[in-house]
Design a protein around this motif. Structure first.
Motif, short mmCIF file in Angstrom:
data_model
loop_
_atom_site.label_atom_id
_atom_site.label_comp_id
_atom_site.label_asym_id
_atom_site.label_seq_id
_atom_site.Cartn_x
_atom_site.Cartn_y
_atom_site.Cartn_z
N SER A 70 2.25 7.69 -6.94
CA SER A 70 2.89 6.69 -6.07
C SER A 70 4.34 6.46 -6.49
N LEU A 71 4.59 6.47 -7.80
CA LEU A 71 5.96 6.32 -8.28
C LEU A 71 6.81 7.50 -7.83
N GLY A 72 6.27 8.71 -7.98
CA GLY A 72 7.01 9.90 -7.60
C GLY A 72 7.33 9.92 -6.12
N ASN A 73 6.35 9.57 -5.30
CA ASN A 73 6.58 9.56 -3.85
C ASN A 73 7.62 8.53 -3.45
N SER A 74 7.64 7.40 -4.17
CA SER A 74 8.56 6.33 -3.81
C SER A 74 10.01 6.70 -4.07
N ILE A 75 10.26 7.63 -4.99
CA ILE A 75 11.66 8.00 -5.26
C ILE A 75 12.07 9.26 -4.51
N GLU B 156 0.83 -1.20 0.00
CA GLU B 156 0.00 0.00 0.00
C GLU B 156 0.87 1.26 0.00
N GLY B 157 0.48 2.22 -0.80
CA GLY B 157 1.25 3.44 -0.95
C GLY B 157 2.14 3.42 -2.17
N PHE B 158 2.52 2.21 -2.57
CA PHE B 158 3.32 2.06 -3.79
C PHE B 158 2.44 1.61 -4.95
N THR B 159 1.55 0.68 -4.68
CA THR B 159 0.56 0.24 -5.66
C THR B 159 -0.80 0.80 -5.26
N ASP B 160 -1.68 0.94 -6.25
CA ASP B 160 -3.02 1.42 -5.90
C ASP B 160 -4.10 0.37 -6.10
N SER B 161 -3.76 -0.75 -6.76
CA SER B 161 -4.77 -1.80 -6.90
C SER B 161 -4.12 -3.10 -7.40
N TYR B 162 -4.64 -4.24 -6.91
CA TYR B 162 -4.34 -5.56 -7.46
C TYR B 162 -5.64 -6.07 -8.07
N PHE B 163 -5.53 -6.77 -9.20
CA PHE B 163 -6.75 -7.34 -9.76
C PHE B 163 -6.46 -8.65 -10.48
N LEU B 164 -7.53 -9.40 -10.70
CA LEU B 164 -7.45 -10.75 -11.25
C LEU B 164 -8.28 -10.83 -12.52
N ILE B 165 -7.67 -11.37 -13.58
CA ILE B 165 -8.34 -11.55 -14.87
C ILE B 165 -8.29 -13.04 -15.22
N ASP B 166 -9.42 -13.60 -15.65
CA ASP B 166 -9.43 -15.03 -15.97
C ASP B 166 -8.84 -15.30 -17.35
N GLU B 167 -8.85 -16.57 -17.76
CA GLU B 167 -8.17 -16.97 -19.00
C GLU B 167 -8.80 -16.40 -20.26
N VAL B 168 -10.04 -15.94 -20.20
CA VAL B 168 -10.67 -15.36 -21.39
C VAL B 168 -10.64 -13.83 -21.35
N GLY B 169 -9.94 -13.27 -20.37
CA GLY B 169 -9.77 -11.83 -20.34
C GLY B 169 -10.84 -11.08 -19.59
N LYS B 170 -11.62 -11.77 -18.74
CA LYS B 170 -12.68 -11.10 -17.98
C LYS B 170 -12.18 -10.75 -16.57
N LEU B 171 -12.44 -9.52 -16.16
CA LEU B 171 -12.04 -9.06 -14.83
C LEU B 171 -12.91 -9.75 -13.78
N GLN B 172 -12.25 -10.45 -12.84
CA GLN B 172 -12.97 -11.20 -11.81
C GLN B 172 -12.97 -10.49 -10.46
N TRP B 173 -11.88 -9.83 -10.13
CA TRP B 173 -11.83 -9.14 -8.86
C TRP B 173 -10.74 -8.08 -8.89
N ALA B 174 -10.97 -6.98 -8.16
CA ALA B 174 -9.96 -5.94 -8.00
C ALA B 174 -10.05 -5.38 -6.59
N GLY B 175 -8.91 -5.02 -6.05
CA GLY B 175 -8.89 -4.44 -4.72
C GLY B 175 -9.60 -3.11 -4.67
N SER B 176 -9.79 -2.49 -5.83
CA SER B 176 -10.48 -1.20 -5.88
C SER B 176 -12.00 -1.33 -5.85
#
Length: 353
Positions: free
Chosen positions: A200-205, A110-130
């Motif tokens: 987030s990239l800017g803050n990290s450096i 957290e603070g470096f990334t803003d979301s994790y998400f999961l896409i199935d084998e046919v390219g459909k979004l299944q879940w995202a932390g957002s």
């Protein structure tokens, strides 16, 4: 008459014998003065060159350290994605139960990334932390992501993928790290992805710089797009675009340094490290640059993810500046002193004779 002429000739000969040594002394004094002056100037220039080289070396070390710190953070994200991709729940397609795993992994960066998400084998979004509420979930669940490189690249290569700057579905430019989900039979089952925005990239450096640092850091992806800089007018734009070139070499860097500065940036864009000098708004600066690599893991090759630039003022430490100033003063005083002594000696000789 003859005696007068003889006396006059003797005086001329005497004067000639007197002034010949004076001329020689004067020439030697001038020669020694010039030699001393040149030596002093060369010494002060050498001191300045050594001080500049020390600044370059320090800049290169700082740029290297910051880039390695950034690489370590990317590696942490990749490790999280690898763990998720190999988790039994995700391997078996139990996406509803795997949501907790995805959210937990997201919290660790957290603070470096803003979301994790999961896409199935046919390219459909299944879940995202957002998916923070039901309305957002209903809006984006099942969305097609087959046109996104963070899906197609891992699908086609079965390798982790680090993207260049991309516009996301909400219109915010982001960087993506993706890891393929491959089951025990080698079948592609989808991807897990982490996203990072420019803030987030800017803050990290910037947080890697010492509190009293006068340096400025910028990032450019492997396509030449500016990911982070203190000049917000340049964010998200390609460095080689006419807009950026015109802005830089009209308002900040003189046109006669265009080839020098662009040469450093092109060397950086090629994935090399180095240092150089340029002047911006009349201020001499040092530019140190270093590539930021993305380690794909498991013995795979490293991918050039982006380039990091560190700009430092070419300001010498007070003791070095004082030494250079003393040397320059010496280069003026010593020749003057030698000349004064030579003139004094000449006057004394003339008086004695």
């Amino acid at each position: 008459m003859n005696h007068s002429l003889s006396q006059k000739g003797a005086n001329i000969a005497h004067s000639f014998r007197t002034f010949i040594p004076l001329i020689i002394i004067t020439v030697l004094a001038i020669g020694l003065s010039l030699l001393s002056y040149q030596y002093s100037i060369l010494t002060s220039e050498k001191i300045a060159a050594e001080a500049t080289q020390n600044l370059k070396d320090n800049g290169r070390i700082q740029a290297y350290d910051i880039s390695k710190s950034l690489e370590n953070r990317f590696e942490s994200v990749r490790d999280n994605l690898e763990i998720l991709a190999n988790a039994p729940l995700i391997q078996l397609g139990e996406y509803s139960q795997a949501r907790v795993l995805i959210n937990t992994a997201e919290n660790t960066t957290e603070g470096f990334t803003d979301s994790y998400f999961l896409i199935d084998e046919v390219g459909k979004l299944q879940w995202a932390g957002s998916f923070v509420d039901q309305q957002i979930y209903d809006q984006y669940y099942g969305a097609d992501r087959t046109d996104r490189p963070y899906f197609t690249e891992p699908r086609d290569t079965h390798q982790p993928y680090f993207s260049t700057l991309r516009d996301s579905v909400d219109g915010v430019p982001r960087i993506y790290v993706a890891y393929p989900i491959i089951d025990s039979s080698g079948t592609f089952k989808g991807v897990v992805v982490a996203s990072m925005n420019l803030m987030s990239l800017g803050n990290s450096i910037t947080e890697q710089l010492p509190p009293d640092s006068q340096g400025a850091v910028s990032l450019m992806d492997r396509d030449g797009t500016i990911l982070y800089t203190q000049n917000e007018a340049l964010l998200g734009k390609n460095y080689l675009s006419d807009e950026v070139q015109s802005l830089l070499f009209t308002n900040y860097i003189s046109a006669n340094q265009k080839d020098t500065f662009n040469g450093m940036m092109q060397d950086s864009h090629a994935g090399n490290s180095g240092t150089g000098e340029y002047t911006s708004s009349g201020v001499p600066l040092i530019l140190a640059y270093n590539p930021v690599m993305f380690d794909q893991g498991s013995g795979n090759r490293q991918q050039h993810a982006m380039s990091l630039h560190l700009t430092l003022p070419k300001a010498f430490a007070s003791d070095i500046a004082l030494l250079i100033e003393q040397q320059r003063n010496l280069s003026t005083i010593v020749p003057a002193a030698i000349g004064a002594v030579a003139v004094g000696i000449a006057l004394m000789i003339i008086r004695w004779n």
